[in-house]
Design a protein around this motif. Sequence first.
Motif, PDB file in Angstrom:
ATOM      1  N   LEU A   1       3.420   1.594   4.546  1.00  0.00           N
ATOM      2  CA  LEU A   1       3.010   1.483   3.150  1.00  0.00           C
ATOM      3  C   LEU A   1       2.200   0.210   2.977  1.00  0.00           C
ATOM      4  O   LEU A   1       2.678  -0.883   3.281  1.00  0.00           O
ATOM      5  CB  LEU A   1       4.264   1.444   2.260  1.00  0.00           C
ATOM      6  CG  LEU A   1       4.107   1.706   0.766  1.00  0.00           C
ATOM      7  CD1 LEU A   1       3.638   3.141   0.515  1.00  0.00           C
ATOM      8  CD2 LEU A   1       5.433   1.451   0.050  1.00  0.00           C
TER       9      LEU A   1
ATOM     10  N   PHE B   1       6.765   0.542  -5.970  1.00  0.00           N
ATOM     11  CA  PHE B   1       7.887  -0.292  -6.411  1.00  0.00           C
ATOM     12  C   PHE B   1       7.960  -0.348  -7.936  1.00  0.00           C
ATOM     13  O   PHE B   1       9.049  -0.334  -8.515  1.00  0.00           O
ATOM     14  CB  PHE B   1       7.773  -1.705  -5.845  1.00  0.00           C
ATOM     15  CG  PHE B   1       8.054  -1.809  -4.368  1.00  0.00           C
ATOM     16  CD1 PHE B   1       8.381  -0.689  -3.611  1.00  0.00           C
ATOM     17  CD2 PHE B   1       7.981  -3.028  -3.719  1.00  0.00           C
ATOM     18  CE1 PHE B   1       8.631  -0.783  -2.262  1.00  0.00           C
ATOM     19  CE2 PHE B   1       8.232  -3.147  -2.357  1.00  0.00           C
ATOM     20  CZ  PHE B   1       8.557  -2.009  -1.625  1.00  0.00           C
TER      21      PHE B   1
ATOM     22  N   ALA C   1       2.442  -0.316  -2.147  1.00  0.00           N
ATOM     23  CA  ALA C   1       3.795  -0.836  -2.350  1.00  0.00           C
ATOM     24  C   ALA C   1       3.979  -1.288  -3.800  1.00  0.00           C
ATOM     25  O   ALA C   1       5.021  -1.029  -4.413  1.00  0.00           O
ATOM     26  CB  ALA C   1       4.064  -1.987  -1.392  1.00  0.00           C
TER      27      ALA C   1
ATOM     28  N   TYR D   1       7.817  -7.942   0.400  1.00  0.00           N
ATOM     29  CA  TYR D   1       7.189  -6.932   1.263  1.00  0.00           C
ATOM     30  C   TYR D   1       5.772  -7.355   1.641  1.00  0.00           C
ATOM     31  O   TYR D   1       5.359  -7.196   2.804  1.00  0.00           O
ATOM     32  CB  TYR D   1       7.163  -5.575   0.549  1.00  0.00           C
ATOM     33  CG  TYR D   1       6.605  -4.458   1.414  1.00  0.00           C
ATOM     34  CD1 TYR D   1       7.382  -3.869   2.406  1.00  0.00           C
ATOM     35  CD2 TYR D   1       5.304  -4.004   1.243  1.00  0.00           C
ATOM     36  CE1 TYR D   1       6.883  -2.843   3.203  1.00  0.00           C
ATOM     37  CE2 TYR D   1       4.786  -2.994   2.035  1.00  0.00           C
ATOM     38  CZ  TYR D   1       5.580  -2.420   3.011  1.00  0.00           C
ATOM     39  OH  TYR D   1       5.072  -1.412   3.807  1.00  0.00           O
TER      40      TYR D   1
ATOM     41  N   ARG E   1      -0.027  -2.826   0.931  1.00  0.00           N
ATOM     42  CA  ARG E   1       0.400  -3.684  -0.161  1.00  0.00           C
ATOM     43  C   ARG E   1       0.146  -3.071  -1.529  1.00  0.00           C
ATOM     44  O   ARG E   1       1.015  -3.059  -2.403  1.00  0.00           O
ATOM     45  CB  ARG E   1      -0.299  -5.035  -0.065  1.00  0.00           C
ATOM     46  CG  ARG E   1       0.257  -6.053  -1.055  1.00  0.00           C
ATOM     47  CD  ARG E   1      -0.672  -7.224  -1.285  1.00  0.00           C
ATOM     48  NE  ARG E   1      -1.910  -6.772  -1.879  1.00  0.00           N
ATOM     49  CZ  ARG E   1      -3.114  -6.959  -1.321  1.00  0.00           C
ATOM     50  NH1 ARG E   1      -3.227  -7.575  -0.173  1.00  0.00           N
ATOM     51  NH2 ARG E   1      -4.209  -6.525  -1.917  1.00  0.00           N
TER      52      ARG E   1
END
Length: 435
Positions: free
Chosen positions: A258, A267, A263, A242, A260
């Motif tokens: 979203l 995640f 994320a 991503y 980094r």
Amino acid sequence: MTWVELFVVLFFIFIGARIGGIGIGFTGGLGVIVLSLVMGMPTSQSLIPIDVILIIMSVITAIATMQLAGGMDWLVQLAEGFLRKNPKRITFYAPIVTYLMTLMAGTGHTAFSTLPVIAEVAKEQGIRPSRPLSIAVIASQIAITASPISAAVVAFSGMLAPFGVDYLTLLAVCIPTTFTACMIGAFVANFMGCELKDDSIYKERLRNGLVKVSDGKKREILPTAKTATFIFVGAIALVVLYAAAISKSVGLIEDPALGRNAAIMTFMLGAAALITLVTKIDSSKITTVSTFRSGMTACVCVLGVAWLGSTFVHGHIADIKAVAGTLLSDHPWMLSLVLFFASMLLYSQGATTVALMPAALAIGVAPLTAIASFAAVSALFVLPTYPTLLAAVEMDDTGSTRIGNYVFNHPFFIPGVVTISSSVALAFTFGSVVL
């Protein structure tokens, strides 16, 4: 007043280091009180590295969930199998194991679980355990500056973004240079100290029955271990993919919903949720595992120390630019020395990065210099008080991994200095090609 304020910063860091562990975060808060309320320096919550703290919390939560499901035990079993298949090369293979585990987990505390195995395998082969143990600890520390999910890397990549250096470029420089440097450090460690059979302390401990023999028992692996590990590793892969997709150099997603950092947090929390749901572990026990406790300790340390350091730097940024700007422009390698000595006191790669890198970039240090010097935030081994270092000493019952009477004369010092120096030199060379 500047020198008095600097003394206050160093004094509270010193007191925190004496307390140990989470104490450096506590005294960092006290230092902020003295600087702001007593000495009148301006401070604010904006100086707190909120994203760094939240990322540590999110990643550690996922790791702790994986550990509770047995994933960490399975990884250690794999590492043990690898080491026992190649026992004669233990000094070179031990740092590979600890480096990769830290790279994947984003925390050097994963080394705790492999250090007993390293000590045992070395002892069985008649190899001085201090050799593989020393470089294994160093590798677990320097790998933080190459881990895609470590707080130090995430924070530093955010600082570099305005200079046109993205997350993937940072990793492309740091991963190969730090790993190669660990192998150079292993080569040096392989010649440190006399052979085990010639060590007088080992002979005495052997005569007194203080050297234990392995019982040969295999660790029990929960049936949920592999599932939990695959979910966690999959989440890390998604983070990297991503980050690549939203980076300007790749540009697959031009206007991401979203960011980094967000994320990474989501995640990791999502991975923890999936592990809990799929493996059906007792979520109330997650906060009791060792990685969760160490991670939350790191959060408090970063909060206190980074806030204290940022308050001082923010209040004197003009003076710092005037004094350090010319010096670093003429001798850019000196940034690595500053980071080296700072990390000795701050005991955290993340805290050192957040406290000093913004100031370095603000005074005009080139991105290449900052990236090349980044590995120097890993000098946590210099003072023999860091947890993984002390654990290595305790787990070596041969007595070969010992701390001398002069504080700095311990087996971690020379391999550590060689590894960091090699990484900085390699990064200057390799970085000039990549950037």
